[in-house]
Design a protein around this motif. Structure first.
Motif, PDB file in Angstrom:
ATOM      1  N   UNK A 391       0.859  -1.175   0.000  1.00 40.71           N
ATOM      2  CA  UNK A 391       0.000   0.000   0.000  1.00 40.71           C
ATOM      3  C   UNK A 391       0.896   1.225   0.000  1.00 40.71           C
ATOM      4  N   UNK A 392       0.856   1.971  -1.083  1.00 37.17           N
ATOM      5  CA  UNK A 392       1.673   3.187  -1.195  1.00 37.17           C
ATOM      6  C   UNK A 392       0.805   4.384  -0.859  1.00 37.17           C
ATOM      7  N   UNK A 393       1.324   5.239  -0.018  1.00 34.85           N
ATOM      8  CA  UNK A 393       0.537   6.339   0.532  1.00 34.85           C
ATOM      9  C   UNK A 393       1.146   7.685   0.152  1.00 34.85           C
ATOM     10  N   UNK A 394       0.273   8.614  -0.205  1.00 32.36           N
ATOM     11  CA  UNK A 394       0.699   9.968  -0.583  1.00 32.36           C
ATOM     12  C   UNK A 394      -0.072  10.958   0.280  1.00 32.36           C
ATOM     13  N   UNK A 395       0.663  11.827   0.909  1.00 36.47           N
ATOM     14  CA  UNK A 395      -0.007  12.950   1.578  1.00 36.47           C
ATOM     15  C   UNK A 395       0.749  14.206   1.206  1.00 36.47           C
ATOM     16  N   UNK A 396       0.052  15.153   0.653  1.00 38.03           N
ATOM     17  CA  UNK A 396       0.721  16.351   0.130  1.00 38.03           C
ATOM     18  C   UNK A 396       1.678  16.929   1.167  1.00 38.03           C
ATOM     19  N   UNK A 397       2.914  17.163   0.755  1.00 41.18           N
ATOM     20  CA  UNK A 397       3.885  17.821   1.620  1.00 41.18           C
ATOM     21  C   UNK A 397       4.586  16.920   2.616  1.00 41.18           C
ATOM     22  N   UNK A 398       4.237  15.617   2.634  1.00 40.90           N
ATOM     23  CA  UNK A 398       4.872  14.714   3.604  1.00 40.90           C
ATOM     24  C   UNK A 398       5.732  13.689   2.871  1.00 40.90           C
ATOM     25  N   UNK A 399       7.046  13.798   3.010  1.00 43.14           N
ATOM     26  CA  UNK A 399       7.951  12.836   2.357  1.00 43.14           C
ATOM     27  C   UNK A 399       8.335  11.722   3.306  1.00 43.14           C
ATOM     28  N   UNK A 400       8.470  12.042   4.591  1.00 42.17           N
ATOM     29  CA  UNK A 400       8.813  11.031   5.603  1.00 42.17           C
ATOM     30  C   UNK A 400       7.609  10.817   6.510  1.00 42.17           C
ATOM     31  N   UNK A 401       7.221   9.566   6.667  1.00 42.28           N
ATOM     32  CA  UNK A 401       6.001   9.266   7.414  1.00 42.28           C
ATOM     33  C   UNK A 401       6.097   9.753   8.860  1.00 42.28           C
ATOM     34  N   UNK A 402       7.333   9.802   9.392  1.00 41.44           N
ATOM     35  CA  UNK A 402       7.503  10.162  10.800  1.00 41.44           C
ATOM     36  C   UNK A 402       7.230  11.650  11.067  1.00 41.44           C
ATOM     37  N   UNK A 403       7.102  12.435   9.985  1.00 41.93           N
ATOM     38  CA  UNK A 403       6.962  13.882  10.159  1.00 41.93           C
ATOM     39  C   UNK A 403       5.529  14.343  10.405  1.00 41.93           C
ATOM     40  N   UNK A 404       4.565  13.458  10.257  1.00 34.50           N
ATOM     41  CA  UNK A 404       3.174  13.907  10.269  1.00 34.50           C
ATOM     42  C   UNK A 404       2.333  13.065  11.239  1.00 34.50           C
ATOM     43  N   UNK A 405       1.941  13.659  12.373  1.00 33.24           N
ATOM     44  CA  UNK A 405       1.205  12.896  13.383  1.00 33.24           C
ATOM     45  C   UNK A 405      -0.095  12.282  12.843  1.00 33.24           C
ATOM     46  N   UNK A 406      -0.785  13.012  11.968  1.00 31.35           N
ATOM     47  CA  UNK A 406      -2.035  12.459  11.437  1.00 31.35           C
ATOM     48  C   UNK A 406      -1.758  11.222  10.574  1.00 31.35           C
ATOM     49  N   UNK A 407      -0.669  11.288   9.802  1.00 33.43           N
ATOM     50  CA  UNK A 407      -0.305  10.149   8.967  1.00 33.43           C
ATOM     51  C   UNK A 407       0.101   8.957   9.843  1.00 33.43           C
ATOM     52  N   UNK A 408       0.855   9.229  10.903  1.00 31.26           N
ATOM     53  CA  UNK A 408       1.233   8.166  11.832  1.00 31.26           C
ATOM     54  C   UNK A 408      -0.018   7.501  12.416  1.00 31.26           C
ATOM     55  N   UNK A 409      -0.970   8.327  12.797  1.00 32.36           N
ATOM     56  CA  UNK A 409      -2.223   7.787  13.337  1.00 32.36           C
ATOM     57  C   UNK A 409      -2.935   6.928  12.284  1.00 32.36           C
ATOM     58  N   UNK A 410      -2.896   7.377  11.042  1.00 28.54           N
ATOM     59  CA  UNK A 410      -3.520   6.621   9.950  1.00 28.54           C
ATOM     60  C   UNK A 410      -2.835   5.283   9.736  1.00 28.54           C
ATOM     61  N   UNK A 411      -1.496   5.265   9.769  1.00 25.73           N
ATOM     62  CA  UNK A 411      -0.738   4.019   9.598  1.00 25.73           C
ATOM     63  C   UNK A 411      -1.037   3.072  10.760  1.00 25.73           C
ATOM     64  N   UNK A 412      -1.105   3.632  11.974  1.00 30.79           N
ATOM     65  CA  UNK A 412      -1.449   2.798  13.140  1.00 30.79           C
ATOM     66  C   UNK A 412      -2.820   2.147  12.957  1.00 30.79           C
TER      67      UNK A 412
END
Lengths: 472, 472
Positions: A391-412
């Motif tokens: 599963x490849x994920x794109x979130x505008x402006x986020x290159x490293x998953x560790x940089x975005x708390x919302x993305x981390x929550x989504x991955x969790x």
């Protein structure tokens, strides 16, 4: 629990000793080299080591390890650097040991259908060498043209053929291993069956370079199948494609590949490699790529026909058969370059989920729902026959998953779903550095303590690839 | 290094506690029961435990383990007691935990081609249950009619089908395990591919009940092949038969069984089961039993024909084809009951050697020479396709191999030969109690120290099946 910084102090004396051991020209200290060996294919991460060593033998590695163990210097082993979980990143600095010079195929044993190889051999080079003898080494990650067989051992790689032929662990008979303390051992014997002591071989496969550095590999080979047939089947819904996957096996077929590619991914890769081989219609949501292989062409044709008939029950569209070697190569190119293409397109975060095969539709539904909830776009593709969905994920402006708390929550949330479906968080890419923070979703403290105990048994001073998979 | 006697003192308080946990009628203390559970199929060894417990659940076992761990009471887990290396013998007394009441097949998951089972299910019962659903669980030791699937996990069993389909480890996806300290964990996930942490599942398979007690097992299943063909091929020399084995694979065939039976063994078992199905001529030294299976009968017949043509190059005699199910069953009965028959005939000492397949002729030659040198008679049979040769040894007046220094010297010489040929001392029966004294022929101190460290991680007080495989 935090990784304890165990970094020692690399001195001129150490560098001199390393030069004595591996040869002056194989000790790299210039910034360009340190940067080259400081990244892999994981997101946009860079951790330059303090020095890069390019040894030629197990004995050289052993001598280096003894020094590093004595002085508590972090060591990171590295193959070709094609990893997707950061397993080869020198996140603690220290010494990086590259296996790129250990690139000999030692012996193709045609009498016993085995090959002995060094770890720095490119997977495809190994496959072609045994193919010339009519033999077959099936595991072939998408990066097979550049990845090393040693890295495949570290991550227990799979690839498209795994669905019929199994993954790397199913082919590894024996490993020569330099322990973090410097001893050189073999993990087993060059035999097809073994009930002699604990299975150290299987313990090392998939341990991501944390238990030792593999310096020789004995692989089982099988006779090369004479024929294969390949087809591409469009589906109107991603879920129907997922249901069809399970139905194929339940009907008694075992394809030699059964891949899924979502339409967005296919569009991106078609453009990326400039291919128009797959006609994309508006009502297509995903394709299955299905291969069968064997020694009797007529029975393969019967099988392929039967599978395509079965698939009509799952609203499959018009089947495209690859007629010749060129068309097959074109289709496989699309599939193999998907990861690279979608990454370039901005889908930099990659998850390597795996669930029991029949749970694929539930996983696919969940991914889409979570994308809406947590504000990310996702494309799915991968080894559907094994339930292994990338599963490849794109979130505008986020290159490293560790940089975005919302993305981390989504991955969790995604991994929690995977776990709930009976699956786990990596099928073939490993945990490495970047999935480590999610490991407690699938393992409790008791399980982790067993793994920590094993790590301490092999690496009492925690110098080898420390801080990967889990923290001590 | 000696096993430290860790025996605790079993008191009336312990017995009361066990009765509370597993129920009064499942705590056995009478001499007959203690003797029944005090032996397995290994030579003529008897080690009665102090008490036998027959728990029903993982939770009951967990409660028992917590008590035994606290008070340092030795615990031995036991399946059906069909083992051949003494792995289930309660050599330190203490508590014997029998899994015979944990005999439910929990769920046959037809959607995912998996089965979840308890450990006390008889292997053949499990095979038949999944067969009814058109599914196949291939590993089938000769004792499949009586052995438990839990014991098969402990020993990483194989059987005739392993040559095409692999051994137990290739089918185990996940295990529920009660640790020696009483915690209950799962070792992995119910998935076909897994690169998430160390492979605890594969570490436990073949660990002979020393790392934990397996209480649930998730197995991969495959579609049941529709057809099989079976033939028996006589050879004038044992070595030629061994050479033929390797030639079959080199020619690109993968039989679903490729067994060897030396003529002395065949004569004994034919008499034992009162069968005249195999005509024994004076110029026959050994037979190969060859099976092929698949979904297309016509291609199987072509394959069988091609194999028998190939074998004429190795001085094969007239081939006997099993025409129907009854003839096949008769042939398999001869093969499956060989071990039992030759044991009754006085060949009580059994070695489970395994070498790279092409080294079989060298091993066979060596066995005969060592027999002359060390004064024993040997018969050979087994899974030749895997290089896994069972060697049954008879020495007049010696029932237990440990009683005769010359025999011990002979076995040492045999294992040294096996090691020299690239093999090891057990292919599928395990090390258990009786091969422990030979383990340093194949492992050095460094390898053993790693295994000891793993054991201590799982079992800090060394209470579970202590003194098996290696001494701490």
């Amino acid at each position: 629990m935090e990784t304890v910084a165990i970094k020692g102090t690399l001195t001129a004396t150490h560098i001199d000793a390393f030069r004595q051991i591996v040869g002056e020209q194989y000790v790299l200290l210039d910034e360009e080299s340190l940067n080259n060996y400081g990244h892999d294919e994981t997101e946009h991460l860079l951790f330059p080591p303090e020095v890069v060593l390019r040894p030629r033998t197990a004995e050289e590695i052993s001598a280096v390890m003894k020094i590093c163990n004595k002085d508590r210097i972090p060591v990171t082993p590295r193959g070709a650097g094609t990893g997707l979980s950061g397993g080869a990143l020198p996140n603690l600095g220290g010494v990086l040991i590259s296996t790129d010079r250990m690139n000999s195929i030692v012996h193709i044993d045609e009498r016993n259908l085995q090959v002995i190889t060094e770890p720095g051999v490119i997977t495809e080079v190994l496959q072609n060498a045994v193919k010339e003898k009519g033999l077959f080494y099936p595991p072939d990650p998408s990066s097979r043209g550049s990845c090393f067989i040693g890295g495949n051992i570290a991550e227990n790689s799979g690839g498209p053929k795994a669905v019929k032929y199994g993954v790397v662990k199913d082919y590894v008979l024996n490993l020569e291993l330099v322990l973090p303390t410097g001893e050189i051992i073999w993990t087993g014997a060059n035999v097809l069956k073994n009930s002699t002591g604990y299975n150290l071989t299987q313990l090392v496969v998939g341990s991501e370079g944390t238990l030792g550095i593999v310096t020789k590999i004995v692989l089982k080979l099988i006779p090369l199948p004479k024929y294969d047939l390949l087809m591409l089947v469009p589906f109107q819904s991603l879920e129907k494609a997922g249901e069809a996957v399970s139905a194929i096996f339940r009907a008694g077929f075992t394809p030699s590949a059964l891949e899924l590619v979502e339409i967005d991914a296919l569009k991106i890769v078609s453009k990326f490699v400039d291919s128009a081989v797959v006609p994309v219609t508006d009502d297509t949501a995903a394709h299955l790529i299905i291969e069968v292989d064997g020694n009797h062409l007529d029975t393969l044709m019967v099988e392929m026909e039967a599978i395509s008939t079965l698939l009509t029950e799952y609203e499959a569209g018009e089947v495209y058969f690859a007629d010749d070697a060129q068309q097959k190569a074109e289709l496989w190119k699309l599939r193999r370059r998907t990861a690279e293409a979608v990454k370039v397109d901005g889908y930099t975060v990659e998850e390597d989920t795996v669930v029991p095969r029949a749970e694929l539709p539930g996983l696919i539904r969940g991914v889409k729902a979570l994308g809406i909830e947590y504000g990310f776009k996702a494309v799915c593709y991968g080894h559907a026959g094994d339930g292994n969905l990338h599963i490849r994920i794109k979130k505008e402006g986020v290159a490293n998953s560790a940089d975005d708390p919302q993305l981390i929550a989504g991955i969790k949330a995604l991994f929690a779903l995977v776990h709930k479906l009976g699956g786990t968080i990596s099928g073939e890419h490993g945990i490495g550095l970047i999935q480590k923070n999610y490991i407690d979703i699938v393992f409790n403290e008791t399980q982790l303590q067993l793994m920590r105990g094993i790590k301490k048994t092999f690496d009492p001073n925690n110098i080898l690839n420390a801080g990967k998979i889990f923290d001590l």
